[in-house]
Design an enzyme around this catalytic site. Structure first.
Site, PDB file in Angstrom:
ATOM      1  N   MET A 118      42.505  -5.679 -71.051  1.00 28.97           N
ATOM      2  CA  MET A 118      43.878  -6.151 -70.842  1.00 28.97           C
ATOM      3  C   MET A 118      44.586  -6.597 -72.125  1.00 28.97           C
ATOM      4  SD  MET A 118      44.307  -5.412 -67.781  1.00 28.97           S
ATOM      5  CE  MET A 118      45.845  -6.201 -67.335  1.00 28.97           C
ATOM      6  N   HIS A 160      44.636   4.629 -67.039  1.00 29.19           N
ATOM      7  CA  HIS A 160      45.790   3.862 -66.556  1.00 29.19           C
ATOM      8  C   HIS A 160      46.060   4.248 -65.105  1.00 29.19           C
ATOM      9  CE1 HIS A 160      49.547   1.653 -66.826  1.00 29.19           C
ATOM     10  NE2 HIS A 160      50.102   2.638 -66.158  1.00 29.19           N
ATOM     11  N   ASP A 198      50.330   2.755 -73.488  1.00 33.46           N
ATOM     12  CA  ASP A 198      50.269   3.775 -72.424  1.00 33.46           C
ATOM     13  C   ASP A 198      51.023   5.052 -72.809  1.00 33.46           C
ATOM     14  OD1 ASP A 198      48.805   1.966 -70.866  1.00 33.46           O
ATOM     15  OD2 ASP A 198      50.617   1.143 -69.953  1.00 33.46           O
ATOM     16  N   ALA A 206      39.954   7.469 -57.176  1.00 32.65           N
ATOM     17  CA  ALA A 206      40.296   8.631 -58.016  1.00 32.65           C
ATOM     18  C   ALA A 206      39.877   8.385 -59.466  1.00 32.65           C
ATOM     19  CB  ALA A 206      41.798   8.901 -57.924  1.00 32.65           C
ATOM     20  N   GLU A 207      40.066   7.159 -59.950  1.00 38.14           N
ATOM     21  CA  GLU A 207      39.684   6.836 -61.337  1.00 38.14           C
ATOM     22  C   GLU A 207      38.196   7.094 -61.567  1.00 38.14           C
ATOM     23  OE1 GLU A 207      42.785   3.338 -62.669  1.00 38.14           O
ATOM     24  OE2 GLU A 207      40.856   2.718 -61.879  1.00 38.14           O
TER      25      GLU A 207
HETATM   26  C1  GRF Z   1      41.756   0.092 -63.471  1.00 38.58           C
HETATM   27  O1  GRF Z   1      42.588   0.239 -62.337  1.00 38.58           O
HETATM   28  C2  GRF Z   1      42.358   0.733 -64.680  1.00 38.58           C
HETATM   29  O2  GRF Z   1      43.198   1.796 -64.402  1.00 38.58           O
HETATM   30  C3  GRF Z   1      43.167  -0.372 -65.297  1.00 38.58           C
HETATM   31  O3  GRF Z   1      42.423  -1.542 -65.044  1.00 38.58           O
HETATM   32  C4  GRF Z   1      41.631  -1.363 -63.874  1.00 38.58           C
HETATM   33  C5  GRF Z   1      40.211  -1.738 -64.222  1.00 38.58           C
HETATM   34  O4  GRF Z   1      39.383  -1.801 -63.104  1.00 38.58           O
HETATM   35  N1  GRF Z   1      43.396  -0.094 -66.697  1.00 38.58           N
HETATM   36  P1  GRF Z   1      37.814  -1.972 -63.270  1.00 38.58           P
HETATM   37  O5  GRF Z   1      37.577  -3.249 -64.056  1.00 38.58           O
HETATM   38  O6  GRF Z   1      37.289  -0.766 -63.971  1.00 38.58           O
HETATM   39  O7  GRF Z   1      37.296  -2.087 -61.870  1.00 38.58           O
END
Ligand code: GRF
Length: 198
Positions: A95, A114, A150, A178-179
């Site tokens: 963050m 992101h 970003d 999805a990530e």
């Molecule tokens: C994710 O949604 C990512 O896209 C954003 O922060 C979140 C991190 O989630 N940058 P995690 O800590 O990996 O569960």
């Protein structure tokens, strides 16, 4: 012994993307080793997950700024990454805005995920931005990190529908699923193209 790309993962949160990456590596989906997991927050879930996998962890010293490290703090982070001979810096829910010392030390070697289809909905809580805008779909993006927040080159994206009745929580959970597919697949693609530092 085979040399594999050495990844350092930086995160501030619960660490689900880190877990997805480590599981993909352990499953042999791509060749890499996570050599260090770093958080700017003591007690972040990502650190507990990393320890569960037996990986080295580090916590950064508190920063006088909320959204970035001090230049000295970031220079110390670079020293730490060099100590562990990291080739790539993988942001997974980190963050803080990445500044010059880290960008200059790892040119084109810092990658982020992101929770939107960039360039739409940059910045914080992108899923809430998508809901508030009345969008029909959103998604996630893996991209290189540069000076523009970003704004770096896009590596891969995955679309996610926004369903009637979605709340911020339900939508974020769908984006995160999805990530967890996209991040390992995108890293596999980048590392296959450019496995070791120039
Ligand atoms: C994710 O949604 C990512 O896209 C954003 O922060 C979140 C991190 O989630 N940058 P995690 O800590 O990996 O569960």
């Amino acid at each position: 012994m085979k040399t594999v790309p050495r990844l350092a993962v930086l995160g501030s949160g619960k660490g689900s993307n880190f877990v997805a990456l480590q599981q993909a590596i352990l499953a042999g989906k791509f060749d890499a080793a996570i050599v260090l997991v770093v958080s700017d927050l003591i007690g972040a879930g990502i650190l507990a997950h990393a320890q569960g996998f037996g990986l080295p962890t580090a916590t950064l010293s508190p920063s006088p700024f909320r959204t970035k490290l001090s230049p000295e703090g970031e220079a110390s982070l670079v020293d730490l990454l060099h100590e562990y001979a990291a080739d790539w810096v993988i942001l997974a829910g980190y963050m803080r805005v990445v500044k010059a010392p880290l960008l200059d030390a790892f040119p084109n070697r810092i990658i982020n995920i992101h929770p939107s289809l960039l360039p739409a909905f940059k910045g914080l809580r992108a899923w809430e931005q998508a809901l508030a805008a009345g969008a029909a779909e959103t998604g996630c993006t893996v991209h290189f990190v540069n000076r523009e927040v970003d704004g770096g080159e896009i590596i891969a994206q995955q679309r996610v529908p926004i369903l009637p009745g979605d709340t911020p929580e339900s939508l974020h959970a769908r984006i995160q699923m999805a990530e967890h597919e996209l991040y390992p697949a995108a890293l596999a693609k980048v590392l296959a193209r450019s496995p070791s530092p120039p």
